[in-house]
Enzyme design. Structure first.
Site, short mmCIF file in Angstrom:
data_model
loop_
_atom_site.label_atom_id
_atom_site.label_comp_id
_atom_site.label_asym_id
_atom_site.label_seq_id
_atom_site.Cartn_x
_atom_site.Cartn_y
_atom_site.Cartn_z
N ASN A 30 0.84 -1.21 0.00
CA ASN A 30 0.00 0.00 0.00
C ASN A 30 0.86 1.26 0.00
O ASN A 30 0.54 2.24 -0.67
CB ASN A 30 -0.95 -0.01 1.19
N LYS A 81 0.63 -3.54 21.01
CA LYS A 81 0.78 -2.08 21.06
C LYS A 81 2.26 -1.78 21.26
O LYS A 81 3.05 -2.68 21.57
CB LYS A 81 -0.04 -1.50 22.22
N ARG A 109 -0.15 -2.75 15.10
CA ARG A 109 -0.34 -2.51 16.54
C ARG A 109 -1.41 -1.45 16.76
O ARG A 109 -1.59 -0.56 15.93
CB ARG A 109 0.97 -2.03 17.18
N ASN A 125 -6.24 4.74 8.26
CA ASN A 125 -5.83 3.34 8.13
C ASN A 125 -6.59 2.71 6.98
O ASN A 125 -7.68 3.14 6.63
CB ASN A 125 -6.18 2.59 9.43
N HIS A 127 -8.09 -1.07 5.88
CA HIS A 127 -8.41 -2.37 6.48
C HIS A 127 -9.04 -3.27 5.41
O HIS A 127 -9.91 -2.82 4.66
CB HIS A 127 -9.40 -2.17 7.64
C1 GRF Z 1 -3.32 -4.62 3.96
O1 GRF Z 1 -4.13 -5.66 3.53
C2 GRF Z 1 -4.06 -3.66 4.85
O2 GRF Z 1 -5.41 -3.63 4.59
C3 GRF Z 1 -3.84 -4.24 6.22
O3 GRF Z 1 -2.53 -4.76 6.20
C4 GRF Z 1 -2.19 -5.13 4.85
C5 GRF Z 1 -0.89 -4.48 4.54
O4 GRF Z 1 -0.36 -4.89 3.33
N1 GRF Z 1 -4.05 -3.22 7.23
P1 GRF Z 1 0.89 -4.13 2.71
O5 GRF Z 1 2.02 -4.20 3.73
O6 GRF Z 1 0.49 -2.73 2.40
O7 GRF Z 1 1.21 -4.91 1.49
#
Ligand code: GRF
Length: 212
Positions: A30, A81, A109, A125, A127
Site C-alpha cells: 500500500n 501495542k 499494533r 488506516n 483495512h
Molecule cells: C493490507 O491488507 C491492509 O489492509 C492491512 O494490512 C495489509 C498491509 O499490506 N491493514 P501491505 O504491507 O500494504 O502490502
C-alpha cells in the site's frame, strides 16, 4: 463510495499538499501504491518519513530504495501495542519530519494516546474488509470462512478502538467461485492499491478547498 460523494469529517487545517508519515509492519504494497501515485503526479503529496516496528519489514526497504527517510522503532515488550517510550519516539520522528497526516499501511499494533493526541483526526488506516464487518486480523479469512459473497476494503480515521474509527471510503470486492482465502486477499489488495491513493487525493482536494 460514489466518486463525488463528500468525505465525512474532512481534515480541516491540513495544507493542500500533504506531508505524509507512513507506518507499516509488513511488505508495504500500500505504501508502494501511494509512493507510485506521488511519483506519477497523480497525488500531490510528499512522504516525509516511513516508520516500522519490524526491522526487516519490506516497507523500510521500499522507502530506502526511493531515497526516503526510513526508521525502525523497537516496539518493546508488548505484541499488540508499542511500549509507551516507543510510541513517544514515533511521535517525535513524525514531528521532526513535519508530518501533517499519518497513514497506517499494514501497521499491526493498536494506536494509543500519545500518537492519537499528537495527531487528532490526522491518522488514517486501510483495512481489508467492509467495516464494520470483520475487524481485526486476517479479515479476508474471516470473510471467506463466513461464506460472504462479497467483501472489500475500508479507509477510516483511527481512534482508540480496533478498526472502529469513522469510515472515509470503501471499495467492494466479490468473492468468486473457486476462490481461496489467498486469491480473495490478492483481489482485495488490488482494490486497496486503488482506493488508498484515491482517498488521499480526495482528502487533499477537499482540504485545499476549505479554509486553512
Ligand atoms: C493490507 O491488507 C491492509 O489492509 C492491512 O494490512 C495489509 C498491509 O499490506 N491493514 P501491505 O504491507 O500494504 O502490502
Amino acid at each position: 463510495m460514489p466518486p463525488d460523494a463528500p468525505l465525512p469529517a474532512p481534515c480541516s487545517l491540513l495544507p493542500a499538499r500533504f506531508r505524509l508519515g507512513v507506518l507499516g509492519s509488513g511488505k508495504g504494497s500500500n505504501f508502494r501504491a501511494i509512493a507510485d501515485a506521488i511519483a506519477a503526479a497523480a497525488l500531490d503529496a510528499e512522504v516525509r518519513v516511513v516508520i516500522s516496528d519490524v526491522e526487516s519489514a519490506g516497507i523500510l526497504s521500499l522507502a530506502r530504495e526511493r531515497g526516503l527517510r526510513a526508521e525502525f522503532v523497537a516496539p518493546g515488550r508488548f505484541k499488540t501495542k508499542l511500549e509507551p517510550e516507543a510510541e513517544e519516539r514515533v511521535v517525535e520522528l513524525l514531528r521532526e519530519a513535519g508530518v501533517d497526516l499519518v497513514v497506517l499501511a499494514g501497521w499491526m499494533r493498536m494506536i494509543k494516546a500519545p500518537l492519537l493526541d499528537a495527531f487528532p483526526h490526522r491518522i488514517i488506516n486501510i483495512h481489508p474488509s467492509l467495516l464494520p464487518a470483520f475487524p481485526g486480523l486476517e479479515s479476508w479469512k474471516q470473510a471467506f470462512a463466513a461464506g460472504a459473497s462479497e467483501t472489500g476494503c475500508t479507509v477510516h480515521y483511527v481512534d482508540a478502538g480496533m478498526d472502529s474509527g469513522p469510515i472515509i471510503a470503501q471499495r467492494r470486492v466479490p468473492v468468486l467461485p473457486g476462490d481461496t482465502a489467498e486469491t480473495l486477499h490478492a483481489r482485495i489488495q488490488v482494490a486497496e492499491h486503488e482506493l488508498y491513493p484515491a482517498v488521499l487525493r480526495e482528502l487533499a482536494q477537499s482540504s485545499s478547498s476549505s479554509p486553512v
